[in-house]
Design a protein around this motif. Structure first.
Motif, PDB file in Angstrom:
ATOM      1  N   ALA A   8       9.105 -10.309  11.782  1.00 19.86           N
ATOM      2  CA  ALA A   8       7.956 -10.317  12.943  1.00 19.86           C
ATOM      3  C   ALA A   8       6.833 -10.087  12.375  1.00 19.86           C
ATOM      4  CB  ALA A   8       8.452  -9.121  13.818  1.00 19.86           C
ATOM      5  N   ASN A   9       6.657  -9.399  11.274  1.00 18.02           N
ATOM      6  CA  ASN A   9       5.217  -9.121  10.620  1.00 18.02           C
ATOM      7  C   ASN A   9       4.980 -10.032   9.600  1.00 18.02           C
ATOM      8  OD1 ASN A   9       5.264  -6.879  12.179  1.00 18.02           O
ATOM      9  ND2 ASN A   9       6.195  -5.439  10.462  1.00 18.02           N
ATOM     10  N   ALA A  10       5.699 -11.207   9.489  1.00 11.39           N
ATOM     11  CA  ALA A  10       5.201 -12.220   8.383  1.00 11.39           C
ATOM     12  C   ALA A  10       5.005 -11.561   7.203  1.00 11.39           C
ATOM     13  CB  ALA A  10       4.227 -13.075   8.684  1.00 11.39           C
ATOM     14  N   THR A  11       5.833 -10.636   6.844  1.00 12.18           N
ATOM     15  CA  THR A  11       5.882  -9.987   5.443  1.00 12.18           C
ATOM     16  C   THR A  11       6.966 -10.134   4.610  1.00 12.18           C
ATOM     17  OG1 THR A  11       6.151  -8.021   6.279  1.00 12.18           O
ATOM     18  CG2 THR A  11       3.799  -8.378   5.982  1.00 12.18           C
ATOM     19  N   ASN A  12       7.948 -10.974   5.312  1.00 17.42           N
ATOM     20  CA  ASN A  12       8.953 -10.971   4.547  1.00 17.42           C
ATOM     21  C   ASN A  12       9.037 -11.846   3.238  1.00 17.42           C
ATOM     22  OD1 ASN A  12       8.669 -13.482   6.309  1.00 17.42           O
ATOM     23  ND2 ASN A  12      10.700 -14.446   5.374  1.00 17.42           N
ATOM     24  N   THR A  13       9.990 -11.862   2.263  1.00 18.19           N
ATOM     25  CA  THR A  13       9.931 -12.373   0.885  1.00 18.19           C
ATOM     26  C   THR A  13      11.637 -12.840   0.668  1.00 18.19           C
ATOM     27  OG1 THR A  13      10.723 -10.209  -0.151  1.00 18.19           O
ATOM     28  CG2 THR A  13       8.443 -10.598  -0.038  1.00 18.19           C
ATOM     29  N   ARG A  14      11.516 -13.826   0.038  1.00 15.75           N
ATOM     30  CA  ARG A  14      12.840 -14.321  -0.635  1.00 15.75           C
ATOM     31  C   ARG A  14      13.729 -13.408  -0.824  1.00 15.75           C
ATOM     32  NH1 ARG A  14      12.797 -18.630  -5.315  1.00 15.75           N
ATOM     33  NH2 ARG A  14      12.616 -16.409  -6.503  1.00 15.75           N
ATOM     34  N   GLY A  15      14.845 -13.172  -0.364  1.00 17.08           N
ATOM     35  CA  GLY A  15      15.862 -12.012  -0.674  1.00 17.08           C
ATOM     36  C   GLY A  15      16.017 -11.127   0.497  1.00 17.08           C
ATOM     37  N   GLY A  46      -1.433  -5.417  12.098  1.00 17.43           N
ATOM     38  CA  GLY A  46      -1.116  -6.157  10.656  1.00 17.43           C
ATOM     39  C   GLY A  46      -1.676  -7.610  10.803  1.00 17.43           C
ATOM     40  N   GLN A  47      -1.750  -8.065  12.067  1.00 12.12           N
ATOM     41  CA  GLN A  47      -2.378  -9.717  12.151  1.00 12.12           C
ATOM     42  C   GLN A  47      -3.883  -9.179  12.205  1.00 12.12           C
ATOM     43  OE1 GLN A  47      -0.875 -10.550  15.763  1.00 12.12           O
ATOM     44  NE2 GLN A  47       0.829 -11.707  15.118  1.00 12.12           N
ATOM     45  N   ALA A  48      -4.333  -8.110  12.679  1.00  4.81           N
ATOM     46  CA  ALA A  48      -5.869  -7.819  12.667  1.00  4.81           C
ATOM     47  C   ALA A  48      -6.273  -7.725  11.552  1.00  4.81           C
ATOM     48  CB  ALA A  48      -6.238  -6.824  13.696  1.00  4.81           C
ATOM     49  N   LYS A  49      -5.507  -6.855  10.574  1.00  9.30           N
ATOM     50  CA  LYS A  49      -5.984  -6.551   9.257  1.00  9.30           C
ATOM     51  C   LYS A  49      -5.795  -7.923   8.422  1.00  9.30           C
ATOM     52  CE  LYS A  49      -5.952  -3.746   5.280  1.00  9.30           C
ATOM     53  NZ  LYS A  49      -6.873  -2.787   5.117  1.00  9.30           N
ATOM     54  N   ASN A  50      -5.085  -8.768   8.516  1.00  9.03           N
ATOM     55  CA  ASN A  50      -4.838  -9.931   7.828  1.00  9.03           C
ATOM     56  C   ASN A  50      -6.061 -10.801   8.147  1.00  9.03           C
ATOM     57  OD1 ASN A  50      -3.082 -11.471   6.044  1.00  9.03           O
ATOM     58  ND2 ASN A  50      -2.991 -13.006   7.706  1.00  9.03           N
ATOM     59  N   THR A  51      -6.640 -11.033   9.405  1.00 13.18           N
ATOM     60  CA  THR A  51      -7.746 -11.635   9.619  1.00 13.18           C
ATOM     61  C   THR A  51      -9.034 -10.943   9.050  1.00 13.18           C
ATOM     62  OG1 THR A  51      -6.826 -12.350  12.116  1.00 13.18           O
ATOM     63  CG2 THR A  51      -9.340 -12.385  11.474  1.00 13.18           C
ATOM     64  N   ARG A  52      -9.235  -9.837   8.944  1.00 14.61           N
ATOM     65  CA  ARG A  52     -10.343  -8.884   8.280  1.00 14.61           C
ATOM     66  C   ARG A  52     -10.242  -9.245   6.786  1.00 14.61           C
ATOM     67  NH1 ARG A  52      -8.520  -4.689  11.947  1.00 14.61           N
ATOM     68  NH2 ARG A  52      -7.667  -3.681  10.014  1.00 14.61           N
ATOM     69  N   CYS A  53      -9.079  -9.315   6.183  1.00 11.33           N
ATOM     70  CA  CYS A  53      -8.926  -9.585   4.913  1.00 11.33           C
ATOM     71  C   CYS A  53      -8.829 -11.231   4.414  1.00 11.33           C
ATOM     72  CB  CYS A  53      -7.779  -8.748   4.308  1.00 11.33           C
ATOM     73  SG  CYS A  53      -7.844  -7.020   4.398  1.00 11.33           S
ATOM     74  N   GLY A  54      -9.399 -11.774   5.472  1.00 16.28           N
ATOM     75  CA  GLY A  54      -9.496 -13.267   4.911  1.00 16.28           C
ATOM     76  C   GLY A  54      -8.164 -13.995   4.657  1.00 16.28           C
ATOM     77  N   ASP A  55      -7.148 -13.329   5.512  1.00 18.20           N
ATOM     78  CA  ASP A  55      -5.632 -13.845   5.486  1.00 18.20           C
ATOM     79  C   ASP A  55      -5.004 -13.538   4.177  1.00 18.20           C
ATOM     80  OD1 ASP A  55      -5.730 -15.228   8.145  1.00 18.20           O
ATOM     81  OD2 ASP A  55      -6.375 -17.013   7.400  1.00 18.20           O
ATOM     82  N   LYS A  56      -5.261 -12.463   3.364  1.00 11.14           N
ATOM     83  CA  LYS A  56      -4.915 -12.121   2.344  1.00 11.14           C
ATOM     84  C   LYS A  56      -3.868 -10.816   2.255  1.00 11.14           C
ATOM     85  CE  LYS A  56      -6.898 -15.631   0.066  1.00 11.14           C
ATOM     86  NZ  LYS A  56      -5.809 -16.493  -0.466  1.00 11.14           N
ATOM     87  N   TYR A  57      -4.104 -10.216   3.320  1.00  4.15           N
ATOM     88  CA  TYR A  57      -3.144  -8.865   3.457  1.00  4.15           C
ATOM     89  C   TYR A  57      -1.778  -9.066   3.448  1.00  4.15           C
ATOM     90  CZ  TYR A  57      -0.817  -5.141   6.107  1.00  4.15           C
ATOM     91  OH  TYR A  57       0.237  -4.166   6.356  1.00  4.15           O
ATOM     92  N   LYS A  58      -1.082  -9.872   4.062  1.00  2.00           N
ATOM     93  CA  LYS A  58       0.192 -10.107   4.400  1.00  2.00           C
ATOM     94  C   LYS A  58       0.747 -10.817   3.043  1.00  2.00           C
ATOM     95  CE  LYS A  58       0.586 -10.387   9.256  1.00  2.00           C
ATOM     96  NZ  LYS A  58       0.872 -10.945  10.324  1.00  2.00           N
TER      97      LYS A  58
END
Length: 297
Positions: free
Chosen positions: A51-58, A184-196
């Protein structure tokens, strides 16, 4: 043992989404087909890394919330005294529906659709076993939780929506997965799409440390790491993947456990990460994990 720059960059890549999306759609179809659930007001949505788009392979399973909205758990603990009086005197509805009954209805809907041999009760959820092209699903029956921000004499009172989980054993658990996702989406925007992407890097770094025997596999789950990275100042999320990972881990590893407890909020910004978060994370264990990850870098 050192982590190369190319590897650090590769760790930003999200895990595959297709199997998780198919699994979510399948569970929703199972619930939609239930005659017993059709007469109730409920909502289904993802929570967790997918849901948070922080999933990794595995990442091998998907968390799916089934939230009953016909009734809700009211929370007026943060109201000012004048509003608390109105809150305590509010009109209360009557219903025969309980959390246990709703869980039974969800379990029956899943068993009817998948067969009871694929549906397994767990303490907080119902596990649906995967088949080819899908992943395991943890389906979480919950009631809506409303944390009221004020309780005016007229109009609808504003609230933060959460979920209330009644496990088979232990007390009620309150989470705010939608607020977690939105923050999390707002943080990602503030960080130039680098948080996630950075969360994914830290999760992969932790996985490497576990493989090397530097960190216990039960320590620092993905939720905790995501919340820790959420607390890192925005200016440290620079464009360079390798430098950014070093920036973030250096900032986190500088603090003692007590300092982490004082500093860190959960991503929902309702809970304090090491004080009242339902995950009951240990700040001293986390301090040791972060310092081990920093050494690995």
């Amino acid at each position: 043992m050192a982590i190369s720059e190319s590897e650090r960059r590769s760790w930003t890549t999200p895990g595959a989404q297709d199997a998780a999306q198919r699994t979510y759609a399948s569970v929703k179809a199972a619930l939609d087909r239930s005659p017993s659930l059709s007469v109730l007001d409920w909502e289904v949505f993802l929570q967790g890394s997918y849901a948070n788009a922080t999933n990794t392979r595995g990442d091998s399973d998907v968390d799916i919330v089934v939230m009953l909205k016909s009734i809700y758990i009211p929370d007026g603990t943060q109201l000012p005294p004048s509003d608390k009086i109105r809150f305590e005197n509010r009109r209360r509805g009557t219903t025969t529906m309980t959390a246990a009954t709703f869980r039974s209805l969800v379990q029956q809907a899943l068993s009817d659709y998948y067969g009871s041999e694929r549906v397994h009760p767990r303490n907080k959820c119902l596990r649906v076993d995967k088949r080819d092209g899908y992943v395991d699903a943890d389906v979480v029956p919950a009631l809506q939780h409303r944390r009221f921000l004020s309780y005016p004499a007229y109009g609808d009172p504003p609230f933060i929506e959460g979920i209330a989980i009644n496990p088979l054993q232990g007390g009620r658990i309150i989470n705010y997965p939608k607020r977690h996702r939105d923050n999390g989406q707002a943080k990602n925007t503030r960080c130039g799409d680098k948080y996630k992407p950075t969360v994914r890097q830290v999760k992969r770094l932790r996985r490497r440390a576990v493989d090397l025997g530097m960190v216990d596999k039960r320590a620092a789950p993905g939720y905790l790491l995501e919340c820790l990275v959420y607390n890192v100042p925005n200016h440290l999320f620079v464009a360079d993947d390798s430098v950014r990972l070093s920036n973030v881990m250096m900032w986190l590893a500088q603090y003692s456990g007590a300092e982490l407890a004082a500093l860190c909020v959960s991503c929902d910004e309702v809970h304090r990460l090491f004080i009242n978060d339902p995950g009951q994370h240990n700040q001293h264990t986390t301090e040791r994990v972060l310092k081990a990850l920093w050494r690995l870098l």
